[in-house]
Design an enzyme around this catalytic site. Structure first.
Site, PDB file in Angstrom:
ATOM      1  N   GLU A 246     105.203   6.667-101.797  1.00 31.75           N
ATOM      2  CA  GLU A 246     105.148   5.330-101.593  1.00 31.75           C
ATOM      3  C   GLU A 246     106.279   4.319-102.588  1.00 31.75           C
ATOM      4  O   GLU A 246     106.916   3.550-102.075  1.00 31.75           O
ATOM      5  CB  GLU A 246     103.796   4.721-102.038  1.00 31.75           C
ATOM      6  CG  GLU A 246     102.575   5.196-101.032  1.00 31.75           C
ATOM      7  CD  GLU A 246     102.202   6.685-101.036  1.00 31.75           C
ATOM      8  OE1 GLU A 246     102.296   7.152-102.192  1.00 31.75           O
ATOM      9  OE2 GLU A 246     101.999   7.268 -99.898  1.00 31.75           O
TER      10      GLU A 246
ATOM     11  N   THR B  10     104.212  17.527-117.501  1.00 35.10           N
ATOM     12  CA  THR B  10     104.615  18.890-117.052  1.00 35.10           C
ATOM     13  C   THR B  10     105.210  19.541-118.530  1.00 35.10           C
ATOM     14  O   THR B  10     106.034  18.665-119.312  1.00 35.10           O
ATOM     15  CB  THR B  10     105.605  18.946-115.885  1.00 35.10           C
ATOM     16  OG1 THR B  10     104.832  18.299-114.925  1.00 35.10           O
ATOM     17  CG2 THR B  10     105.806  20.477-115.716  1.00 35.10           C
TER      18      THR B  10
ATOM     19  N   SER C 150     102.113   4.789-110.801  1.00 38.22           N
ATOM     20  CA  SER C 150     103.202   3.996-110.216  1.00 38.22           C
ATOM     21  C   SER C 150     103.504   2.699-110.940  1.00 38.22           C
ATOM     22  O   SER C 150     104.711   2.240-110.887  1.00 38.22           O
ATOM     23  CB  SER C 150     102.551   3.810-109.071  1.00 38.22           C
ATOM     24  OG  SER C 150     102.601   4.925-108.221  1.00 38.22           O
TER      25      SER C 150
ATOM     26  N   PHE D 236     108.939  15.301-120.612  1.00 38.00           N
ATOM     27  CA  PHE D 236     109.393  13.680-120.583  1.00 38.00           C
ATOM     28  C   PHE D 236     107.932  12.885-120.295  1.00 38.00           C
ATOM     29  O   PHE D 236     106.929  13.180-119.552  1.00 38.00           O
ATOM     30  CB  PHE D 236     109.902  13.608-119.088  1.00 38.00           C
ATOM     31  CG  PHE D 236     110.527  12.369-118.695  1.00 38.00           C
ATOM     32  CD1 PHE D 236     109.744  11.456-117.852  1.00 38.00           C
ATOM     33  CD2 PHE D 236     111.491  11.740-119.209  1.00 38.00           C
ATOM     34  CE1 PHE D 236     110.222  10.385-117.287  1.00 38.00           C
ATOM     35  CE2 PHE D 236     112.137  10.613-118.646  1.00 38.00           C
ATOM     36  CZ  PHE D 236     111.315   9.807-117.706  1.00 38.00           C
TER      37      PHE D 236
ATOM     38  N   GLU E 266     106.601  12.706-109.970  1.00 39.01           N
ATOM     39  CA  GLU E 266     108.037  11.938-110.017  1.00 39.01           C
ATOM     40  C   GLU E 266     108.085  10.854-109.194  1.00 39.01           C
ATOM     41  O   GLU E 266     109.194  10.403-108.512  1.00 39.01           O
ATOM     42  CB  GLU E 266     109.133  13.260-109.575  1.00 39.01           C
ATOM     43  CG  GLU E 266     108.937  14.398-110.215  1.00 39.01           C
ATOM     44  CD  GLU E 266     110.236  14.734-111.305  1.00 39.01           C
ATOM     45  OE1 GLU E 266     111.054  13.620-111.420  1.00 39.01           O
ATOM     46  OE2 GLU E 266     110.494  15.757-111.591  1.00 39.01           O
TER      47      GLU E 266
ATOM     48  N   PRO F 187      96.953   7.030-118.393  1.00 37.47           N
ATOM     49  CA  PRO F 187      95.776   6.802-117.551  1.00 37.47           C
ATOM     50  C   PRO F 187      95.964   5.643-116.242  1.00 37.47           C
ATOM     51  O   PRO F 187      95.489   5.724-115.259  1.00 37.47           O
ATOM     52  CB  PRO F 187      94.487   6.985-118.318  1.00 37.47           C
ATOM     53  CG  PRO F 187      95.061   7.787-119.395  1.00 37.47           C
ATOM     54  CD  PRO F 187      96.444   7.353-119.835  1.00 37.47           C
ATOM     55  N   ASN F 188      96.078   4.394-117.108  1.00 34.96           N
ATOM     56  CA  ASN F 188      96.438   3.502-116.332  1.00 34.96           C
ATOM     57  C   ASN F 188      97.926   2.957-115.930  1.00 34.96           C
ATOM     58  O   ASN F 188      97.880   1.931-115.294  1.00 34.96           O
ATOM     59  CB  ASN F 188      95.628   2.315-117.115  1.00 34.96           C
ATOM     60  CG  ASN F 188      94.196   2.223-117.099  1.00 34.96           C
ATOM     61  OD1 ASN F 188      93.638   2.471-116.143  1.00 34.96           O
ATOM     62  ND2 ASN F 188      93.806   2.081-118.330  1.00 34.96           N
TER      63      ASN F 188
END
Lengths: 335, 265, 388
Positions: free
Chosen positions: C368, C158, C132, C123, C364, C128-129
């Site tokens: 936060e 993964t 979240s 998936f 995943e 890199p940027n």
């Protein structure tokens, strides 16, 4: 003054008057299927004798196969009253035909391949009762019936199994029985039945793959530690293991010394083992090791210090130099 | 070939404890499982079906919980299962179980081959296969580790007779074969088969009466009593004396407890 | 309320626990040491039907639903977090994206091989940027006739090095942003321009393979657009929810294993003449761990039931991930403490578990982000709008 046998006669009937037993009904039967009477079968006859004495019965031996006259005599010295000799190897139908008219009270088979196949079959065919794996037998004095002791949970204990119906059949692990009788004053008869059962041709054999001996599955383990001092000392542990058919292991000290590989390490950080016998040579013992051998049956520790932690954990301690003791033990095993 | 595999529900030996004080099994927390040896029997049946075609039917005797064993057999690959259930069967002894199984096999006729696990975990004695064979009047082979279909319509069984040595037995069908736990593990049930194992029509249930068995047929042949326990473990014993005598004493003790073979000492 | 598992799931749990003990556990230490998946084990997982557990049988899955998936993840997570990670990335998000967002043709084309383990899925979302802040991805997909040309790079993927089928999120309309401007694509190994980049060397879950995925003008047919053009963000966010639930279940397994290890050691370790299990401080650790595990277990399996009965579960899935990762970390940390020096040794299991557990609070969706999701879900009825 002659002995008053009136009570005995009343109990035993005419046979007590000194006649040889002739009736074959009832009785404790032992079935020997390979002809030759080995030590196991002699022990079984002895156990049959003990049961028969408690039940007030005779001991009959059915000896099938190529038996010699000497075997018959040995059987009698071991406790048989009558030995019946037949030829060949009976199939189940043959045994059923033999036993049905004789109505035996007890039939004992040794736990050989043929015994394990024929004993249960006979019990089922004659509507009797069975203990398929007995380590010992006794007679319940109240009910006058045979009670077998069957190993359970990998012989962690024995279960009492009372055999309710006649014939009471037991397939017995003869290696666990007490030593055979050898009583020269016993008398009995040896006779030919005239029965000759067919001898089947030997079957072809084939090699089977053998499961590799791993520490996790080994029944006996010899493990060495720092107390063996040198690689040569550890080599004795390896030889001892070979002589006993055991797997070889060691503790962290042995691993660090290069005497064992990582998969031979026993302990919390290595392999957890559950052998019946764990022989620890030159190991002081620590929590790491003890947690690896928690499930071991018997632990024997050979090391010189009575205050070492392993001394309180081992079942048997030998406070000696492990290298010297290993040499002595090896010598005795190879004798 | 129609193959019937007799499967039994036992307790997982790792979860069965022994109560020293009451001299009996402590079954609190004991987990019911399919007898491990029976899974080897199922595996042998499935391989035979893969090679020679046919049908594999799981047969089990017991109480209502025993249904799980039939379903697990279906999940492993059996085509269907028959459960002979009833309260009197939950506590049935060997002779009665053999009779019930024989009646079940008669109900499933024509059956070519019956497989059982060699011995039941916890308190098995290995008598089922010969008993069943006697009840059916069929030949029996014990200690079998592999099976193959023979050209003449029978089967060829390899029985373990000693370490690393096997005996090749040719058996005409119908026959009863006891499968011993081998080296290769039985297959895991496929998750999709597990999901479908409880579908209707796969497992049939009948009672002993349905098969024509009477209370007398199922009467117990043995009465199981208490446990005889080995002496308590005593740690910290010392075998003293000069090395030679200590070695002899040790060997004698090990021999007596049957921890080393008599041949070694 | 009946809390017992359905019969098939009871049997499935037994099966997967046996598989975990006999096939996965013996390989766990070696996988961690070599820093790479055991492909033989991955093959066995596929052969035994464990790589398609929740998916419908008509597509080659086992049909055991989310409940089956959680049972699988719990059992595997108890013995090897790396293996659970491989399975989670494959089933939980890789294949799941196609299962939830794909059309019938795509499902029939891809799912059978993926469920059987003949192909492995990954998936590809993170860049890199854009971690979240998933909406700020830069990977660009430009339409070219009946194909799309995709360029960009994804990181921390993964199964990246071992995947055959990857679902990739790319920007199709930079002016629209996340709502309407990103599309999900199915990219297959062997398509020119697709390559595996830097391999990550990780603190834990070293038995799983994580890498950069580079897309250099990869031409993807229009038939590989997953869902509607422009609706990719929704598909991906939906997929992440089920992935989070599976992770929570794996954490449950790990925490349970830690509790078992703690109790065994405490019962056997003798100090000051008595087993340390008799000391209250150890007992508190065990009691706290056991309680948290029970709470997590109820949360995970109730959420699985909600998924299988088609109820909304975004909030609960985020709770499973948040609580699961923290419970597992606490439990394993306590286990290391109970083991003392031995717990710090690389020769023993708890050290590996401790390293493996750390990632659960990060990937995943960081914890936060999970808290933001939960707060947003909880406060919505009160008219509060929560932004990351």
């Amino acid at each position: 003054m002659s002995l008053d046998l009136s009570y005995y006669e009343a109990l035993m009937g005419a046979a007590a008057a000194g006649e040889q037993p002739t009736a074959e009904t009832g009785g404790v039967w032992v079935v020997a299927l390979a002809g030759r009477l080995d030590d196991g079968l002699l022990r079984l006859i002895g156990k049959g004798r003990v049961l028969a004495d408690a039940l007030g019965a005779y001991v009959y031996l059915l000896m099938a196969g190529d038996a010699g006259a000497a075997d018959g005599e040995r059987a009698i010295k071991a406790g048989a009253d009558r030995v019946l000799v037949a030829g060949g190897m009976p199939a189940l139908a043959d045994l059923v035909e033999f036993f049905r008219p004789r109505g035996p009270q007890v039939v004992l088979f040794p736990a050989t391949r043929s015994g394990r196949a024929l004993g249960p079959g006979l019990a089922q065919a004659l509507n009797g009762s069975l203990c398929g794996h007995a380590a010992d037998l006794e007679v319940d004095p109240i009910y006058q019936r045979v009670v077998a002791h069957q190993p359970v949970l990998d012989d962690a204990a024995r279960q009492r199994v009372a055999l309710l119906a006649a014939p009471a059949v037991a397939v017995v692990d003869t290696t666990r029985l007490p030593a055979a009788f050898n009583e020269p004053w016993r008398t009995g008869t040896v006779e030919e039945t005239g029965l000759t059962w067919p001898v089947s041709a030997p079957r072809p054999t084939v090699a089977l793959p053998v499961a590799p001996l791993t520490l996790a599955s080994a029944a006996v383990i010899v493990a060495g530690g720092l107390g063996l001092k040198t690689a040569e000392g550890f080599a004795l542990a390896t030889q001892l293991a070979q002589a006993l058919g055991a797997a070889v292991g060691g503790d962290v000290a042995a691993l660090d010394a290069g005497w064992i590989t990582e998969d031979q390490l026993i302990g919390l950080t290595g392999v957890r083992v559950a052998p019946r016998l764990f022989l620890a040579l030159g190991m002081d013992g620590d929590t790491n090791l003890f947690m690896g051998i928690q499930d071991a049956g018997l632990v024997v520790a050979v090391q010189p210090d009575p205050s070492a932690p392993i001394a309180a954990v081992a079942d048997y301690n030998i406070h000696a130099d492990p290298v010297e003791f290993a040499r002595v033990l090896l010598g005795k095993l190879r004798m | 070939m129609r193959i019937v595999v007799c499967v039994k529900q036992t307790y997982d030996p790792a979860t069965v404890k022994i109560s020293r004080s009451r001299e009996e099994f402590d079954l609190r927390g004991a987990v019911k499982i399919t007898n491990p040896a029976d899974r080897y029997a199922l595996e042998a049946a499935l391989r035979l079906r893969e090679a020679a075609g046919g049908e594999v039917i799981a047969l089990t005797v017991g109480d209502a919980d025993a249904e799980d064993v039939g379903r697990e057999a279906i999940a492993m690959g059996a085509d269907r299962a028959l459960l002979i259930a009833g309260p009197e069967l939950a506590s049935a002894t060997g002779r009665a179980v053999a009779r019930a199984l024989a009646a079940g096999i008669g109900h499933l006729a024509p059956v070519d081959l019956v497989l059982t696990g060699q011995v039941a975990a916890v308190d098995g004695a290995g008598g089922l296969a010969p008993r069943l064979a006697a009840a059916l009047g069929w030949p029996v082979a014990l200690d079998v580790v592999s099976l193959a279909a023979a050209a003449d319509g029978g089967i060829v069984a390899t029985a373990a007779v000693g370490p690393g040595v096997g005996e090749v037995i040719s058996l005409a069908l119908p026959a009863v074969v006891a499968i011993a736990a081998g080296i290769e593990r039985p297959r895991y049930p496929q998750p999709a088969r597990i999901a479908n194992a409880w579908a209707p029509g796969l497992l049939a249930t009948c009672t002993a009466q349905d098969l024509g068995l009477t209370a007398e047929d199922l009467a117990p042949d043995v009465e199981v009593g208490g446990l005889v326990l080995p002496p308590e473990r005593t740690r910290g014993q010392v075998i003293a004396g000069p090395l030679a005598t200590a070695a002899e004493e040790l060997l004698a003790a090990l021999k007596a407890q049957r921890l080393i073979s008599a041949a070694a000492a | 309320m009946d809390f017992t598992l359905p019969k098939p799931h009871q049997l499935f749990r037994k099966m997967v626990q046996e598989f975990a003990a006999q096939e996965v556990l013996p390989r766990a230490r070696q996988m961690d040491r070599q820093g790479w998946p055991d492909m033989e084990l991955v093959r066995k997982l596929g052969e035994n039907g464990l790589l398609g557990v929740p998916f419908a049988q008509e597509y080659g899955g086992a049909g055991l639903g989310e409940l089956g998936y959680c049972l699988l993840m719990e059992a595997i997570g108890a013995v090897c977090t790396s293996t659970a990670t491989i399975i989670g990335a494959h089933i939980g998000i890789g294949v799941m994206a196609i299962y939830l967002g794909g059309n019938e043709e795509q499902k029939r084309r891809f799912l059978p091989d993926l469920c059987a383990g003949r192909k492995i899925a990954a998936f590809c979302l993170t860049e890199p940027n854009a971690g979240s802040d998933a909406a700020s991805i830069k990977t660009r997909a430009v339409r070219d006739g009946n194909r799309w040309i995709i360029s960009g790079s994804k990181i921390y993927i993964t199964n990246g090095p071992i995947a055959d089928v990857m679902t990739v999120l790319a920007v199709t309309d930079p002016t629209l942003g996340a709502r309407g401007g990103v599309t999900a694509f199915i990219v297959e190994k062997g398509m020119p321009g697709l390559s595996v980049g830097t391999i990550e060397h990780k603190l834990g879950i070293r038995g799983s393979a994580t890498s950069e995925i580079i897309l250099d003008e990869v031409a993807v047919p229009a038939a590989n657009v997953l869902g509607q053009v422009g609706a990719g963000f929704i598909t991906f966010m939906q997929t992440l929810d089920t992935g989070r639930l599976g992770l929570g279940a794996a954490c449950l397994g790990g925490a349970s294993a830690a509790l078992d290890l703690m109790c065994r050691y405490a019962a056997g370790r003798v100090q000051f003449g008595r087993p340390i299990a008799e000391k209250q401080m150890i007992q508190w650790m065990i009691a706290d761990t056991a309680t948290e595990i029970e709470a997590l277990r109820s949360l995970v399996y109730r959420t699985a039931w909600m998924v299988d009965t088609h109820q909304p579960y975004t909030r609960e899935a985020a709770m499973c991930k948040l609580y699961g990762s923290e419970v597992a970390s606490r439990a394993i940390n306590r286990a290391v403490q109970v083991y003392g020096g031995l717990g710090y040794s690389r020769d023993f299991t708890v050290e590996r578990m401790w390293r493996d557990a750390r990632i659960a609070e990060i990937f995943e969706g960081t914890n936060e982000i999970q808290r933001i999701v939960i707060a947003e879900q909880v406060m919505r009825p009160y008219g509060v709008r929560v932004r990351p």
